[in-house]
Design an enzyme around this catalytic site. Sequence first.
Site, PDB file in Angstrom:
ATOM      1  N   ASP A 199     114.342   1.446  49.961  1.00  0.00           N
ATOM      2  CA  ASP A 199     114.076   3.111  50.158  1.00  0.00           C
ATOM      3  C   ASP A 199     112.892   3.174  51.028  1.00  0.00           C
ATOM      4  O   ASP A 199     111.733   2.763  49.716  1.00  0.00           O
ATOM      5  CB  ASP A 199     114.712   3.913  49.266  1.00  0.00           C
ATOM      6  CG  ASP A 199     116.160   4.331  49.241  1.00  0.00           C
ATOM      7  OD1 ASP A 199     116.680   3.416  49.873  1.00  0.00           O
ATOM      8  OD2 ASP A 199     116.819   4.859  48.105  1.00  0.00           O
ATOM      9  N   LYS A 221     116.390   1.705  57.904  1.00  0.00           N
ATOM     10  CA  LYS A 221     116.942   1.263  59.796  1.00  0.00           C
ATOM     11  C   LYS A 221     117.482   0.714  59.560  1.00  0.00           C
ATOM     12  O   LYS A 221     117.836  -0.074  60.816  1.00  0.00           O
ATOM     13  CB  LYS A 221     115.312   0.824  60.167  1.00  0.00           C
ATOM     14  CG  LYS A 221     114.115   2.062  60.019  1.00  0.00           C
ATOM     15  CD  LYS A 221     112.652   0.553  60.499  1.00  0.00           C
ATOM     16  CE  LYS A 221     111.568   1.596  60.549  1.00  0.00           C
ATOM     17  NZ  LYS A 221     110.312   0.872  60.478  1.00  0.00           N
TER      18      LYS A 221
END
Length: 410
Positions: A199, A221
């Site tokens: 994270d 992403k």
Amino acid sequence: MVENAEQPAYPVGLRLAGRRVVVIGGGQVAQRRLPALIAAGADITLVSPSATPSVEAMAEAGEIRWERRRYEEGDLADTWYALVATTDREANARASAEAERTRTWCVRADDAEAATAWTPATGRIEGVTVAVLTGTDPRRSAAVRDAIVEGLRDGTLGAPQHRARAPFVALVGGGPGDPDLITVRGRRLLAEADVVIADRLGPRDLLDELPPHVEVIDAAKIPYGRFMAQEAINNALIDHAKRGRSVVRLKGGDPFVFGRGMEEAQALAEAGIACTVVPGISSSISVPGAAGIPVTHRGVAHEFTVVSGHVAPDDPRSLVDWASLARLRGTLVILMGVDKIGKIAEALIAHGKDPATPLALVQEGTTAAQRRVDATLATVAETVRAQDVRPPAVIVIGEVVREAPDKHAG
């Protein structure tokens, strides 16, 4: 026997289960050495007229046989291994001589150079036994042993497993940001990982310590395609685990404190994949503490409540009972609430909270960029704008904000 460059001790692991071992002397040396011999399953006979209370307890529990007398010739008959540890040097020498004649490996507690075996400094962790010998310097042996075991325990010493293993996923709470505040177990699992899905709020510095072969995936992403963000993360965890990789999902704080860890655990369970949850230090407690704010304090606050502020009080999706929170006398900790703090303050005041209630925002808590900004419920919206407070920040509301470690000094 003296260890040197030409004649070093030969390291070996003795398998003593069911085999006769004799310990002569029931003092502190025996007290330290006996538990490991018991754990090895040895058939232990203790020869000593007296013993420490701990050694007596081992005999009473049936873990060893105790012959309450002094050493006699023949005590080492049919013995695989002997530990000689009495305060009588003459008796020690006689026992050592018998061991030499009977070809029994013998440790001498009083004279390492006269022994035929040395006891290494040992430590055990996760199925690994570490044994260190440095000749006749037991303190150095212990220091080296401790350094190795601690490195394996906290993950700073990498020792990945290379044998085939079942798919494995660990949901690891990385703590509030300072890499030193991850748990020992979490750090160790990171050191063993093949894939780390991290994270944005996880302790990023830890990622730099990973070996080059570890694949690090930024959860923010991951391509979503037709999936929602969380569903895409779940799928990535499942996919890598099914490939036989050791996967760590590294989260900020604790996986189950507004971390959506349960959603990931449920998805893994539905896919039939084992999952280990490693709790982390929650920012709800650690960040205020790092800023000198106790969430509870004697005579000030007897409770604290942690609330997610990512949804405004007037949003129909909100599950928070703000009216009840406004009536509480303790501490209110709000996570993910910087951009909603104005509306949160308005709601608390509307439900009866004193506008002068003190408040602190701690930005980037526990990191080098940490800063604390104080305000009140009435002024917080303007203070956030004026001071340019940005996420991540933990918000603490209540009288504890006025406390300080040195307030009552002297």
